[in-house]
Design a protein around this motif. Structure first.
Motif, PDB file in Angstrom:
ATOM      1  N   THR A 436       0.829  -1.209   0.000  1.00 39.60           N
ATOM      2  CA  THR A 436       0.000   0.000   0.000  1.00 39.60           C
ATOM      3  C   THR A 436       0.858   1.251   0.000  1.00 39.60           C
ATOM      4  OG1 THR A 436      -1.766  -1.153   1.169  1.00 39.60           O
ATOM      5  CG2 THR A 436      -1.793   1.252   1.248  1.00 39.60           C
ATOM      6  N   SER A 437       1.895   1.270   0.844  1.00 39.78           N
ATOM      7  CA  SER A 437       2.759   2.444   0.941  1.00 39.78           C
ATOM      8  C   SER A 437       3.511   2.694  -0.363  1.00 39.78           C
ATOM      9  CB  SER A 437       3.755   2.246   2.093  1.00 39.78           C
ATOM     10  OG  SER A 437       4.659   3.323   2.164  1.00 39.78           O
ATOM     11  N   ALA A 438       4.082   1.624  -0.947  1.00 39.12           N
ATOM     12  CA  ALA A 438       4.825   1.782  -2.196  1.00 39.12           C
ATOM     13  C   ALA A 438       3.905   2.212  -3.331  1.00 39.12           C
ATOM     14  CB  ALA A 438       5.512   0.464  -2.549  1.00 39.12           C
ATOM     15  N   TYR A 439       2.681   1.670  -3.354  1.00 33.67           N
ATOM     16  CA  TYR A 439       1.728   2.056  -4.398  1.00 33.67           C
ATOM     17  C   TYR A 439       1.373   3.531  -4.277  1.00 33.67           C
ATOM     18  CZ  TYR A 439      -2.482   2.623  -7.125  1.00 33.67           C
ATOM     19  OH  TYR A 439      -3.407   3.089  -8.030  1.00 33.67           O
ATOM     20  N   GLY A 440       1.051   3.984  -3.065  1.00 33.44           N
ATOM     21  CA  GLY A 440       0.661   5.375  -2.870  1.00 33.44           C
ATOM     22  C   GLY A 440       1.745   6.352  -3.283  1.00 33.44           C
ATOM     23  N   SER A 441       2.984   6.038  -2.941  1.00 41.62           N
ATOM     24  CA  SER A 441       4.096   6.930  -3.298  1.00 41.62           C
ATOM     25  C   SER A 441       4.298   6.984  -4.807  1.00 41.62           C
ATOM     26  CB  SER A 441       5.384   6.450  -2.617  1.00 41.62           C
ATOM     27  OG  SER A 441       5.259   6.502  -1.215  1.00 41.62           O
ATOM     28  N   ASP A 442       4.157   5.831  -5.476  1.00 44.35           N
ATOM     29  CA  ASP A 442       4.430   5.794  -6.911  1.00 44.35           C
ATOM     30  C   ASP A 442       3.314   6.424  -7.728  1.00 44.35           C
ATOM     31  OD1 ASP A 442       6.468   4.467  -8.850  1.00 44.35           O
ATOM     32  OD2 ASP A 442       4.503   3.952  -9.701  1.00 44.35           O
ATOM     33  N   VAL A 443       2.039   6.265  -7.283  1.00 43.22           N
ATOM     34  CA  VAL A 443       0.922   6.767  -8.076  1.00 43.22           C
ATOM     35  C   VAL A 443       0.662   8.251  -7.826  1.00 43.22           C
ATOM     36  CG1 VAL A 443      -1.040   6.414  -6.494  1.00 43.22           C
ATOM     37  CG2 VAL A 443      -1.336   6.012  -8.953  1.00 43.22           C
ATOM     38  N   GLU A 444       1.200   8.812  -6.750  1.00 45.15           N
ATOM     39  CA  GLU A 444       0.867  10.191  -6.365  1.00 45.15           C
ATOM     40  C   GLU A 444       1.102  11.221  -7.463  1.00 45.15           C
ATOM     41  OE1 GLU A 444       1.228  12.984  -2.400  1.00 45.15           O
ATOM     42  OE2 GLU A 444       2.572  11.275  -2.660  1.00 45.15           O
ATOM     43  N   PRO A 445       2.236  11.188  -8.204  1.00 45.25           N
ATOM     44  CA  PRO A 445       2.409  12.177  -9.282  1.00 45.25           C
ATOM     45  C   PRO A 445       1.311  12.122 -10.353  1.00 45.25           C
ATOM     46  CG  PRO A 445       4.494  11.109  -8.782  1.00 45.25           C
ATOM     47  CD  PRO A 445       3.433  10.351  -8.040  1.00 45.25           C
ATOM     48  N   SER A 446       0.731  10.950 -10.579  1.00 46.61           N
ATOM     49  CA  SER A 446      -0.319  10.803 -11.594  1.00 46.61           C
ATOM     50  C   SER A 446      -1.648  11.390 -11.137  1.00 46.61           C
ATOM     51  CB  SER A 446      -0.518   9.319 -11.943  1.00 46.61           C
ATOM     52  OG  SER A 446       0.661   8.752 -12.439  1.00 46.61           O
ATOM     53  N   LEU A 447      -1.769  11.704  -9.829  1.00 50.63           N
ATOM     54  CA  LEU A 447      -3.018  12.235  -9.293  1.00 50.63           C
ATOM     55  C   LEU A 447      -3.028  13.759  -9.234  1.00 50.63           C
ATOM     56  CD1 LEU A 447      -3.457   9.698  -6.336  1.00 50.63           C
ATOM     57  CD2 LEU A 447      -4.299   9.502  -8.687  1.00 50.63           C
ATOM     58  N   ALA A 448      -1.967  14.373  -9.715  1.00 46.70           N
ATOM     59  CA  ALA A 448      -1.900  15.835  -9.702  1.00 46.70           C
ATOM     60  C   ALA A 448      -3.052  16.416 -10.518  1.00 46.70           C
ATOM     61  CB  ALA A 448      -0.569  16.308 -10.281  1.00 46.70           C
ATOM     62  N   GLY A 449      -3.693  17.426  -9.972  1.00 42.03           N
ATOM     63  CA  GLY A 449      -4.821  18.060 -10.636  1.00 42.03           C
ATOM     64  C   GLY A 449      -6.158  17.606 -10.125  1.00 42.03           C
ATOM     65  N   ALA A 469     -11.069   6.796 -11.560  1.00 41.76           N
ATOM     66  CA  ALA A 469     -10.918   6.952 -13.010  1.00 41.76           C
ATOM     67  C   ALA A 469     -12.246   6.741 -13.725  1.00 41.76           C
ATOM     68  CB  ALA A 469      -9.882   5.960 -13.526  1.00 41.76           C
ATOM     69  N   ALA A 470     -13.027   5.763 -13.264  1.00 42.70           N
ATOM     70  CA  ALA A 470     -14.323   5.508 -13.889  1.00 42.70           C
ATOM     71  C   ALA A 470     -15.299   6.648 -13.635  1.00 42.70           C
ATOM     72  CB  ALA A 470     -14.901   4.196 -13.359  1.00 42.70           C
ATOM     73  N   GLN A 471     -15.314   7.192 -12.413  1.00 46.76           N
ATOM     74  CA  GLN A 471     -16.236   8.276 -12.073  1.00 46.76           C
ATOM     75  C   GLN A 471     -15.867   9.570 -12.772  1.00 46.76           C
ATOM     76  OE1 GLN A 471     -16.061   8.402  -7.809  1.00 46.76           O
ATOM     77  NE2 GLN A 471     -17.163   6.456  -7.538  1.00 46.76           N
ATOM     78  N   ALA A 472     -14.554   9.832 -12.920  1.00 39.33           N
ATOM     79  CA  ALA A 472     -14.097  11.089 -13.517  1.00 39.33           C
ATOM     80  C   ALA A 472     -13.838  10.963 -15.015  1.00 39.33           C
ATOM     81  CB  ALA A 472     -12.820  11.552 -12.813  1.00 39.33           C
ATOM     82  N   HIS A 473     -14.061   9.766 -15.585  1.00 37.50           N
ATOM     83  CA  HIS A 473     -13.822   9.518 -17.012  1.00 37.50           C
ATOM     84  C   HIS A 473     -12.385   9.879 -17.395  1.00 37.50           C
ATOM     85  CE1 HIS A 473     -18.124   8.863 -17.387  1.00 37.50           C
ATOM     86  NE2 HIS A 473     -18.343  10.051 -16.826  1.00 37.50           N
ATOM     87  N   LEU A 474     -11.431   9.325 -16.621  1.00 34.88           N
ATOM     88  CA  LEU A 474     -10.015   9.562 -16.858  1.00 34.88           C
ATOM     89  C   LEU A 474      -9.308   8.219 -17.072  1.00 34.88           C
ATOM     90  CD1 LEU A 474      -9.303  12.256 -14.088  1.00 34.88           C
ATOM     91  CD2 LEU A 474      -9.498  12.641 -16.568  1.00 34.88           C
ATOM     92  N   PRO A 475      -9.359   7.671 -18.285  1.00 32.28           N
ATOM     93  CA  PRO A 475      -8.753   6.356 -18.534  1.00 32.28           C
ATOM     94  C   PRO A 475      -7.257   6.316 -18.271  1.00 32.28           C
ATOM     95  CG  PRO A 475      -9.409   7.419 -20.596  1.00 32.28           C
ATOM     96  CD  PRO A 475     -10.013   8.210 -19.491  1.00 32.28           C
ATOM     97  N   ARG A 476      -6.590   7.482 -18.330  1.00 36.11           N
ATOM     98  CA  ARG A 476      -5.146   7.487 -18.075  1.00 36.11           C
ATOM     99  C   ARG A 476      -4.827   7.030 -16.655  1.00 36.11           C
ATOM    100  NH1 ARG A 476      -3.619  11.607 -14.863  1.00 36.11           N
ATOM    101  NH2 ARG A 476      -5.088  13.342 -14.555  1.00 36.11           N
ATOM    102  N   LEU A 477      -5.770   7.247 -15.718  1.00 37.02           N
ATOM    103  CA  LEU A 477      -5.536   6.834 -14.341  1.00 37.02           C
ATOM    104  C   LEU A 477      -5.535   5.318 -14.198  1.00 37.02           C
ATOM    105  CD1 LEU A 477      -7.555   9.354 -12.114  1.00 37.02           C
ATOM    106  CD2 LEU A 477      -5.095   9.260 -12.570  1.00 37.02           C
ATOM    107  N   VAL A 478      -6.263   4.625 -15.072  1.00 36.98           N
ATOM    108  CA  VAL A 478      -6.246   3.164 -15.026  1.00 36.98           C
ATOM    109  C   VAL A 478      -4.851   2.652 -15.371  1.00 36.98           C
ATOM    110  CG1 VAL A 478      -7.189   1.057 -16.042  1.00 36.98           C
ATOM    111  CG2 VAL A 478      -8.693   3.008 -15.585  1.00 36.98           C
TER     112      VAL A 478
END
Length: 519
Positions: A436-449, A469-478
């Motif tokens: 969980t910790s490693a995932y959160g640190s790695d994905v954080e830059p992709s959540l900017a905005g 991603a499904a709710q916001a219609h942002l396929p890049r987040l997947v």
């Protein structure tokens, strides 16, 4: 040395009826394997039902925390009650405890299947843990009563292989049931297994008794249960919260360790301890016990993130994921009996240490898994992992039982199974927290905005990111969720591999020379 320490113990009589001897000893083993099948099956079968339980329409509208505790309540009670189950079996007879445990487990399974709320399900799962804690020490002790030294290693290997089959079959059986029935069916499936095991136990298993009953040590039982309960609770909470410095985590951990220290001091002084800690004077007993714990640490952790890899990154259904995990079960079933023959020729140390190093290599090989890995390579990896784990667990279990005086086989069996459960709890909690910790640190830059609360929700797990991603219609987040999860899994698998290597070192040192401290 330990023989002298144990010299005061009462002599044990194993009054085996005719039905438990001769050619019927193998059907008796089938009954014991079936009993533990239900226990180990329930360790994994719930995982595939979590999404359904969270649904307000098809399940119980359970929250994330309630889902976590529906798994953890079972593991917690199971782990802390195992010593009690072993002690009670040594005092009152292991067949009697097995029958009692099966009745409790079956009734609690029916209760869980019919639960009308998440809190009720959590309590029912805890009751199932009580039944499991009575069943598991009895199964291994009854193997020692039914089989002589010549066949005991083979019988334990088959018993160990049965547990591997159940662990791998859980997701498969659960997925198949959920495709056809309501969520309660994953618990209701235990009931017919219990009925058959009960009938077999009454006909085939020996009603072993003692000429002089082992003294009951209520203070020792209370201290061990309270201490282990607090430590395991702290570990579970640490894994759930991802914060090991919280007072809610540190308080139970430190308090539990203090209670366990008092338990050790008390047990070394009483005339009839619930479990004679002086047995740990045997390097082989200690080494085998620790090796079992480290093996299940790595195994349980890998099963945890493998499920997310198959169902999340690869988009498989629970049933498909279960099918793809079957090679592990095949490997365990083949590895356990083969290891018994290898140990007779080469010894426990070389065989188990090589097996654990092979298992470590398979955990390390997770770093090569990605979005496009051919499933044939995944199947091969699982098969080799199963072979290695089967070859590692069966001989260490036999080594534990071989050094035990007959009147303490129940307590020794409890140590073996407690080490498995505690190792599993630690593996899921520690490796899950790292994931969980490693995932959160790695994905954080992709959540900017993203808005702050939304980004914080998405950061918690790959599943949460995909939901956002499904709710916001942002396929890049997947895509970001998949990449970050793979990064986290690769890091976590390396840690699991290192723990398995440590287990190989422990068992090699413990069995480095001919036995001189057997009990």
């Amino acid at each position: 040395m330990v023989q002298q320490l144990a010299g005061h113990r009462p002599e044990r009589e194993t009054a085996s009826p005719a039905g438990a001897t001769g050619s019927r000893r193998w059907p008796a083993l089938a009954v014991l394997v079936l009993a533990q099948l239900a226990v180990w099956l329930d360790n994994t079968i719930l995982n595939v039902a979590l999404n359904t339980l969270a649904s307000p329409d098809e399940g119980l509208a359970a929250s994330t925390n309630q889902l976590q505790w529906s798994i953890s309540s079972y593991t917690l009670i199971f782990a802390v009650m195992l010593f009690t189950g072993g002690v009670l079996g040594d005092r009152y007879g292991h067949r009697r405890l097995l029958v009692t445990g099966l009745l409790v487990f079956g009734a609690a399974s029916l209760w869980a299947a019919l639960s009308s709320s998440a809190p009720e399900l959590i309590i029912a799962r805890g009751a199932m843990g009580v039944g499991s804690a009575l069943i598991m020490p009895a199964t291994l002790s009854l193997i020692s009563a039914v089989f002589d030294e010549r066949e005991r290693a083979t019988a334990i290997a088959i018993w160990s292989g049965g547990s591997g089959l159940a662990i791998a079959a859980g997701p498969l059986v659960g997925g198949a049931l959920l495709e056809r029935f309501w969520w309660g069916s994953v618990f209701l499936v235990n009931v017919p297994i219990v009925v058959v095991a009960l009938a077999g136990a009454m006909v085939l298993l020996p009603a072993a008794r003692t000429r002089t009953r082992t003294g009951l040590d209520p203070l020792g039982v209370l201290l061990s249960t309270a201490g282990l309960g607090a430590v395991v609770y702290g570990v579970i909470e640490g894994g759930h919260r991802g914060d090991w410095t919280s007072t809610v985590v540190l308080g139970p951990l430190l308090g539990g360790l203090l209670v366990l220290a008092v338990f050790v001091a008390v047990e070394l002084r009483v005339a009839t301890p619930s479990f004679d800690l002086r047995l740990f004077a045997s390097s082989r007993f200690t080494g085998a016990s620790v090796s079992v714990m480290l093996t299940f640490f790595s195994l349980s952790g890998s099963m945890f993130y493998t499920s997310f890899y198959l169902q999340g990154v690869r988009g498989q259904t629970p049933f498909e994921a279960g099918l793809n995990l079957l090679p592990v079960a095949v490997g365990v079933l083949l590895g356990a009996p083969v290891s018994a023959r290898l140990v007779r020729a080469l010894g426990v140390g070389p065989v188990v240490s090589f097996a654990m190093l092979t298992a470590a290599a398979t955990f390390w090989a997770y770093v090569r898994l990605d979005l496009d890995t051919a499933m044939v390579w995944f199947w091969l990896l699982m098969l080799v992992q199963g072979l290695a784990l089967g070859a590692a667990v069966a001989p260490t279990t036999e080594a534990i039982m071989a050094v035990l005086p007959k009147e303490h086989t129940g307590a020794g069996s409890a140590v073996n199974n407690s080490m498995r459960q505690i190792g599993g709890v630690l593996g899921v909690a520690v490796l899950g927290s790292l994931l969980t910790s490693a995932y959160g640190s790695d994905v954080e830059p992709s959540l900017a905005g993203l808005p702050g609360p939304v980004a914080e929700t998405a950061r918690q797990s790959a599943e949460a990111t995909r939901a956002v991603a499904a709710q916001a219609h942002l396929p890049r987040l997947v895509d970001a969720a998949d990449r970050s999860f793979l990064h986290a899994m690769h890091l976590t698998s390396v840690v699991g591999a290192c723990v398995a290597v440590l287990g190989a070192v422990v068992v090699l040192v413990a069995f480095r020379r001919p036995a001189s401290d057997t009990l």
